[in-house]
Design a protein around this motif. Sequence first.
Motif: not given
Length: 464
Positions: A203, A247, A221, A241, A224, A252, A243-244, A226, A228
């Motif tokens: 992260h 969300w 992240n 964590i 991914t 992305s 929300r991944t 995204y 988070e």
Amino acid sequence: MTTRPPAPPPSRRTLLRGLAALPASAVLLGELPGLLGTALAAAPPSGSATRYTIVPFLNSNDGTVNVYQSDDATDFRLVKSSAYTPPSNRIRDASIIKHTNGYYYITYTTHTWQDPSTTIGFARSTDRVNWTFLYDYTVPIGNLSRAWAPEWFVDSDGSVNVLVSCSTTNDEWIFTPYLLKATNSTLTAWSSPVALSGIGANHIDTYIVKTGSTYHAFTKNETTKYIEYATASRLTGPYTISRTGNWAGWGSYREGPALVQLDNGGWRIFFDGYGDGTYYYSDSYDTFATWSAPAALPVVSGTARHFTLIKETVSGGPSLAKNVTRSFRSANFSTRYWQSQSSLLNLPVVSGSSTTAEKQASTFTVVAGLADSGGYSFRDTAGNYLRHWDFRARFDANDGTTTFAKDATFIARTGTTSGSLRFESYNYPGYYLRHYNYQLSVERTNGTDLFRQDSSFTPVASWA
């Protein structure tokens, strides 16, 4: 029928409840935890202005930064180009605060992404514009490969911290967020790095704000791509964590999240859409649960890269007396004035030869904002209030609802000509009263000079 803008903000009562949850020191200082130098979530008083400052590095050059400022967190204007160039190395991901000693500080990544980077840089300014290099700090982590994206965080106890994403030589592209805490008031000595528990490896660009007793972390992240979301009851964690993926609907290949609380109490996140070359913003009014569709930040999108920002209330802002009658003249069509016509706000020519009825329809009483006394509401001679509905500016009787109060409240911003003002919608930040074809609507700013001119109006002595 035109769809109303998304994500209605909270009621005044909700905002007051939120303020009540803040530490007393935060309310007294006019600051919010984690955002030292910010103002409370309320319209600035007459004669004052909200000022947001960013110090981004450039898409075309990571050896220098520009300084931009805005009064609405949407339309940023260049204050100084190449405002700071470090004496050596690079400057990326600059994060800014205003410290209790009155100085502004930035901390930043010191090398380009291809190179090992074991230091973070620090510089200081008295005015946000002219910067002096202080030092490069070697982050004391064994086998460190890269120390990237340092982010300021000032806690509610006044402690000053830097969050930094670090990787080691055994895997130079796997980053973990660490916390450094200043151990002196001059910000020249730091505690040993502490990894944020619960966020873990892979992260980067972790940004934290605090509301009440909860720490909210926004972090990218790296697998991914995204952003988070995690929460904790302590700054160092453990974070959960929750929300991944996609969300929030931001997509992305997003990085560099930074948050600020707007004048109406909502929260705005900014992030770098490096995958498509766009800088985005998105708003939330329910403590980060849902967000508006991301929109491109005008003016700086495509130029600015990863930044954070500070919000201040400063003197020298627009001034407009309340409980008086005024007429409002277009700043770029000087013979045209606001006028109520069949309950709609239009911009016809008004002159000394206009009828008494036309002059009365061009006269309005300025009162304190129905949703925020620091803002403004406008009443016609029939007692109806100017409000927006499906974007159109119109006059209706006050029905006493919270929605009406917000629709009928506007925040004054400085206009394009001397004495002129721009009126931003209270509940849809970045939307302004703007004339087009001599009709007034609430429209989202596009950052152009023409938009600013079309949305500028000068209060003058009333026609009736």
